[in-house]
Design a protein around this motif. Structure first.
Motif, mmCIF file in Angstrom:
data_model
loop_
_atom_site.group_PDB
_atom_site.id
_atom_site.type_symbol
_atom_site.label_atom_id
_atom_site.label_comp_id
_atom_site.label_asym_id
_atom_site.label_seq_id
_atom_site.Cartn_x
_atom_site.Cartn_y
_atom_site.Cartn_z
ATOM 1 N N ASN A 168 -11.055 -5.929 0.913
ATOM 2 C CA ASN A 168 -9.712 -6.072 1.479
ATOM 3 C C ASN A 168 -8.649 -6.143 0.387
ATOM 4 O O ASN A 168 -7.565 -5.565 0.527
ATOM 5 C CB ASN A 168 -9.643 -7.326 2.354
ATOM 6 N N PHE A 169 -8.951 -6.852 -0.697
ATOM 7 C CA PHE A 169 -7.988 -6.952 -1.796
ATOM 8 C C PHE A 169 -7.738 -5.582 -2.414
ATOM 9 O O PHE A 169 -6.595 -5.218 -2.716
ATOM 10 C CB PHE A 169 -8.485 -7.916 -2.861
ATOM 11 N N MET A 170 -8.812 -4.813 -2.599
ATOM 12 C CA MET A 170 -8.656 -3.477 -3.165
ATOM 13 C C MET A 170 -7.823 -2.580 -2.249
ATOM 14 O O MET A 170 -7.079 -1.723 -2.716
ATOM 15 C CB MET A 170 -10.038 -2.850 -3.403
ATOM 16 N N SER A 171 -7.956 -2.801 -0.935
ATOM 17 C CA SER A 171 -7.184 -2.012 0.014
ATOM 18 C C SER A 171 -5.713 -2.397 0.014
ATOM 19 O O SER A 171 -4.840 -1.562 0.244
ATOM 20 C CB SER A 171 -7.757 -2.194 1.427
ATOM 21 N N MET A 172 -5.439 -3.680 -0.263
ATOM 22 C CA MET A 172 -4.078 -4.201 -0.132
ATOM 23 C C MET A 172 -3.273 -4.163 -1.420
ATOM 24 O O MET A 172 -2.047 -4.311 -1.373
ATOM 25 C CB MET A 172 -4.113 -5.653 0.363
ATOM 26 N N GLU A 173 -3.920 -3.969 -2.558
ATOM 27 C CA GLU A 173 -3.233 -4.202 -3.821
ATOM 28 C C GLU A 173 -1.988 -3.343 -4.013
ATOM 29 O O GLU A 173 -0.972 -3.813 -4.524
ATOM 30 C CB GLU A 173 -4.185 -4.024 -5.001
ATOM 31 N N PHE A 174 -2.014 -2.081 -3.570
ATOM 32 C CA PHE A 174 -0.839 -1.248 -3.762
ATOM 33 C C PHE A 174 0.269 -1.597 -2.768
ATOM 34 O O PHE A 174 1.405 -1.139 -2.913
ATOM 35 C CB PHE A 174 -1.208 0.237 -3.678
ATOM 36 N N LEU A 175 -0.059 -2.430 -1.761
ATOM 37 C CA LEU A 175 0.945 -2.919 -0.815
ATOM 38 C C LEU A 175 1.427 -4.318 -1.167
ATOM 39 O O LEU A 175 2.293 -4.864 -0.484
ATOM 40 C CB LEU A 175 0.359 -2.929 0.601
ATOM 41 N N VAL A 176 0.856 -4.880 -2.226
ATOM 42 C CA VAL A 176 1.247 -6.226 -2.676
ATOM 43 C C VAL A 176 1.871 -6.192 -4.067
ATOM 44 O O VAL A 176 2.989 -6.698 -4.270
ATOM 45 C CB VAL A 176 0.024 -7.179 -2.684
ATOM 46 N N ILE A 177 1.175 -5.576 -5.010
ATOM 47 C CA ILE A 177 1.607 -5.659 -6.413
ATOM 48 C C ILE A 177 2.876 -4.858 -6.708
ATOM 49 O O ILE A 177 3.872 -5.436 -7.162
ATOM 50 C CB ILE A 177 0.450 -5.242 -7.349
ATOM 51 N N PRO A 178 2.921 -3.527 -6.477
ATOM 52 C CA PRO A 178 4.156 -2.779 -6.806
ATOM 53 C C PRO A 178 5.403 -3.256 -6.071
ATOM 54 O O PRO A 178 6.466 -3.379 -6.701
ATOM 55 C CB PRO A 178 3.795 -1.331 -6.436
ATOM 56 N N PRO A 179 5.345 -3.557 -4.741
ATOM 57 C CA PRO A 179 6.573 -3.993 -4.064
ATOM 58 C C PRO A 179 7.158 -5.295 -4.607
ATOM 59 O O PRO A 179 8.361 -5.539 -4.458
ATOM 60 C CB PRO A 179 6.125 -4.175 -2.604
ATOM 61 N N ILE A 180 6.318 -6.129 -5.231
ATOM 62 C CA ILE A 180 6.818 -7.380 -5.813
ATOM 63 C C ILE A 180 7.143 -7.212 -7.290
ATOM 64 O O ILE A 180 8.215 -7.622 -7.766
ATOM 65 C CB ILE A 180 5.778 -8.515 -5.630
ATOM 66 N N ILE A 181 6.231 -6.590 -8.021
ATOM 67 C CA ILE A 181 6.379 -6.481 -9.473
ATOM 68 C C ILE A 181 7.538 -5.565 -9.869
ATOM 69 O O ILE A 181 8.315 -5.877 -10.781
ATOM 70 C CB ILE A 181 5.061 -5.987 -10.110
ATOM 71 N N ASN A 182 7.684 -4.411 -9.197
ATOM 72 C CA ASN A 182 8.709 -3.444 -9.599
ATOM 73 C C ASN A 182 10.127 -4.009 -9.586
ATOM 74 O O ASN A 182 10.844 -3.893 -10.577
ATOM 75 C CB ASN A 182 8.618 -2.185 -8.725
ATOM 76 N N PRO A 183 10.583 -4.628 -8.494
ATOM 77 C CA PRO A 183 11.935 -5.197 -8.529
ATOM 78 C C PRO A 183 12.071 -6.355 -9.514
ATOM 79 O O PRO A 183 13.141 -6.554 -10.098
ATOM 80 C CB PRO A 183 12.181 -5.666 -7.086
ATOM 81 N N LEU A 184 10.993 -7.113 -9.718
ATOM 82 C CA LEU A 184 11.053 -8.206 -10.697
ATOM 83 C C LEU A 184 11.206 -7.659 -12.109
ATOM 84 O O LEU A 184 11.973 -8.198 -12.921
ATOM 85 C CB LEU A 184 9.790 -9.073 -10.595
ATOM 86 N N ILE A 185 10.469 -6.588 -12.418
ATOM 87 C CA ILE A 185 10.573 -5.970 -13.744
ATOM 88 C C ILE A 185 11.999 -5.513 -14.004
ATOM 89 O O ILE A 185 12.597 -5.811 -15.044
ATOM 90 C CB ILE A 185 9.595 -4.782 -13.871
ATOM 91 N N TYR A 186 12.566 -4.795 -13.043
ATOM 92 C CA TYR A 186 13.937 -4.295 -13.211
ATOM 93 C C TYR A 186 14.947 -5.431 -13.185
ATOM 94 O O TYR A 186 15.938 -5.418 -13.921
ATOM 95 C CB TYR A 186 14.262 -3.277 -12.114
#
Length: 308
Positions: A270-288
């Motif tokens: 489940n984590f492998m399925s969800m990671e692209f729906l969890v990590i980029p949406p949070i990390i990308n705006p934080l990085i910028y």
């Protein structure tokens, strides 16, 4: 003689069978994650819209990247939250196709937006004297439309092709629907079901190659210039980190979906399925938000109640 044909109207989803004992905890954590995604992305979007000094191509593209994150996650989290509170995990045939369409088009739009962001940085650093004549308002609008409409069109064609398949099963071995898993339920594989996905994968592989090529030119240009190096670290590094995050999460999920072992624990799958729906949406705006000075300053002014 007329063959007996079973019409599939509902799909069953797997992955939540072992969550009975801690379903409420998972619901709370998932809801918190979804709220954080909305908070960080809406903050960036609002900062760019409100501050006229941020109405520049780079920030407009960033705004679209955040909007796309909200669109993509909207195709997953509401249904997943309902499933966590339900004892039956099913989705209608139309709902499954719609969810696959939203998730696929969002992932593809991510790549398209990242490509035009790479092009924008290439022009800004490698051709600074003509930047404003190249990145005009009409051209920016065309690029934004390209980033949205082309993925939607390509994924729509793929979804239509998938919907025309005659299915011999109704079980999706994942917590959400995607076209690839629906196609695997087909009684037979059509040429269209092979050609269309192959074209889409090739098309977005070219996207990645374009980004790699632009960064090779950028790095070469920045090696002998302190000013260009500073620009690269300030504006290109966040973009590069976002690109790596998106590519790694999507590639990891794609490879696992095709070659991964089903013997792994359900929670790991489940984590492998969800990671692209969890990590980029949070990390990308934080990085910028942390790296781009103007965005960070505008957010801090808003939080402190100060006016520009």
């Amino acid at each position: 003689m007329i063959d007996n044909i079973t019409v599939i109207t509902m799909f069953t989803l797997s992955g939540l069978g072992g969550t009975t004992n801690y379903r409420v905890t998972l619901f709370a954590l998932t809801l918190l994650c979804y709220c954080v995604i909305w908070l960080v992305n809406v903050t960036i979007i609002a900062a760019i819209i409100v501050d006229k000094s941020l109405h520049e191509p780079m920030y407009i593209f960033l705004c679209n990247l955040c909007i796309n994150a909200l669109c993509g996650t909207a195709g997953f989290y509401p249904k997943f939250l309902l499933d966590l509170l339900s004892t039956t995990h099913v989705i209608s045939y139309a709902g499954c196709l719609l969810q696959g369409f939203v998730l696929h088009s969002s992932a593809c739009a991510d790549f398209s937006i990242l490509v035009i962001m790479a092009y924008d940085r290439y022009v800004a650093i490698c051709r600074p004297l003509v930047y404003h004549s190249v990145m005009t308002t009409p051209r920016v609008c065309v690029l934004v439309l390209f980033a949205w409409l082309v993925p939607i069109y390509l994924v729509f064609i793929s979804t239509i092709t998938t919907s025309r398949s005659r299915l011999c099963g109704s079980h999706i071995p994942k917590i959400y629907c995607i076209n690839f898993l629906i196609s695997k339920l087909a009684c037979s594989t059509s040429i269209a079901n092979v050609i269309v996905p192959a074209f889409n994968y090739t098309f977005y592989f070219i996207h990645v190659m374009l980004i790699v090529g632009s960064y090779m030119h950028l790095i070469k240009k920045c090696l002998f210039s302190k000013e260009n190096t500073s620009k690269f670290m300030q504006t290109c590094l966040p973009h590069l980190l976002c690109l790596i995050t998106v590519v790694m999460c999507l590639l990891f999920d794609l490879l696992y979906m095709r070659f991964g072992s089903e013997k792994l624990p359900e929670s790991v799958q489940n984590f492998m399925s969800m990671e692209f729906l969890v990590i980029p949406p949070i990390i990308n705006p934080l990085i910028y938000g942390f790296k781009l000075t103007q965005v960070r300053n505008r957010i801090m002014q808003f939080l402190c109640g100060k006016r520009l």
